[in-house]
Design an enzyme around this catalytic site. Sequence first.
Site, short mmCIF file in Angstrom:
data_model
loop_
_atom_site.label_atom_id
_atom_site.label_comp_id
_atom_site.label_asym_id
_atom_site.label_seq_id
_atom_site.Cartn_x
_atom_site.Cartn_y
_atom_site.Cartn_z
N GLY A 94 0.83 -1.20 0.00
CA GLY A 94 0.00 0.00 0.00
C GLY A 94 0.86 1.25 0.00
N ALA A 109 1.64 3.64 -1.94
CA ALA A 109 1.24 4.94 -2.46
C ALA A 109 0.21 5.61 -1.57
CB ALA A 109 0.69 4.81 -3.88
N GLY A 110 -0.19 4.94 -0.50
CA GLY A 110 -1.24 5.46 0.37
C GLY A 110 -0.72 6.50 1.35
N ASN A 166 -6.15 -2.68 8.07
CA ASN A 166 -7.29 -3.20 8.84
C ASN A 166 -8.22 -4.09 8.03
OD1 ASN A 166 -6.80 -2.04 11.40
ND2 ASN A 166 -7.40 -0.05 10.61
N ASP A 177 -2.87 2.40 19.12
CA ASP A 177 -3.83 2.47 20.23
C ASP A 177 -3.10 2.68 21.56
OD1 ASP A 177 -6.01 1.62 18.41
OD2 ASP A 177 -4.90 -0.24 18.40
N ARG A 194 -2.07 6.26 21.82
CA ARG A 194 -3.24 7.07 22.13
C ARG A 194 -3.61 6.96 23.61
NH1 ARG A 194 -6.77 5.01 16.88
NH2 ARG A 194 -6.20 6.73 15.47
N HIS A 208 -7.63 -4.54 17.30
CA HIS A 208 -7.45 -3.15 16.87
C HIS A 208 -8.77 -2.71 16.24
CE1 HIS A 208 -5.73 0.49 15.28
NE2 HIS A 208 -5.98 0.11 14.03
#
Length: 334
Positions: free
Chosen positions: A11, A13-14, A136, A164, A167, A192
Amino acid sequence: MSNVVRVAVTGAAGQVAYTLLPRLASGEVFGPNTKVILQLLEVPRSVFPKAMEGLEGVAMELEDCAFPTLQEIIVTDDENTAFNGVNYALLVGAAPRGPGMERKDLLMKNAQIFQKQGSALAAKAATGVRILVVGNPCNTNCLIAYRNGKDIPQNQWGAMTRLDHNRAVGALAKKAGVANEEVTNVTIWGNHSNTQYPDFTNAKIKGKPATEVITDRTWLETVYVPQCQERGKAIINKRGLSSAFSAANGALDHVKSLLKPTPAGDWTSAAVISNGEYGVPKGLVFGYPVRSDGQGNLSIVPGLSLDTFGKSKFDATLKELLEEQDAVKDLLPS
């Protein structure tokens, strides 16, 4: 500079990867004496042409940074090329949830991606590869990849709960009015997702039990826990986009923890493959308190206890993960 590390990022280029890649290339993670080869994977042009075009643009930006520690960039839409000889694989890319899509549909769509990636990793990655699934639903995506790549030992796989964890640390520090580093022994149990349990009962603030420093139990149960569980949604509501740079930071923190021993008396959080610890069925990818030996190995912290509130939250997140496992059971080799 003799050390060379190969890092695959999917992924690539995300938005998460866009934040993550320059920090991997800069020497921040592996140090100034290690050259980094980035092996970047995106979906084929035949599926989504703009993804590979975007990735080529990202590679151009990395080149323009002229990082002394960046040796090579490999851009590809082929899993076997992306994972060839890699020491670390950060599986960031995953199929997003579309309008009207049920969770089971999302799980099945991602299962097809992570089946292929698990098999390719087993066939192509370096012997001691360490794999972190970020995309995810990361716990179950990790389960699928592992079960399709079982030639790689289970202790080399993980899914990200470090976002998480960070956070949860930040929220406790803010409430207590202390520096982030004064909050220790935080755990993210389970998935998650919004069923995760950010455990405040075993956490410490300035070496004291968090519940002795923050005595408002109602706030801990009804504000702190839901705030951690729903933080990603709250960020999307505010900025109209997902929490890309904090997710990238969590992934990098996970890798850094593999490379550095956990301080004595503390631990961090990661989702790893259970061997039955804390009553979680063997083979499930579950968020635990973990310690690192600094050699790429995480061990689950034993002997923690949960009160009635904590146990109810633990059971809820375990139930969700078992339901996810059941939804993809036909795609899990024995």
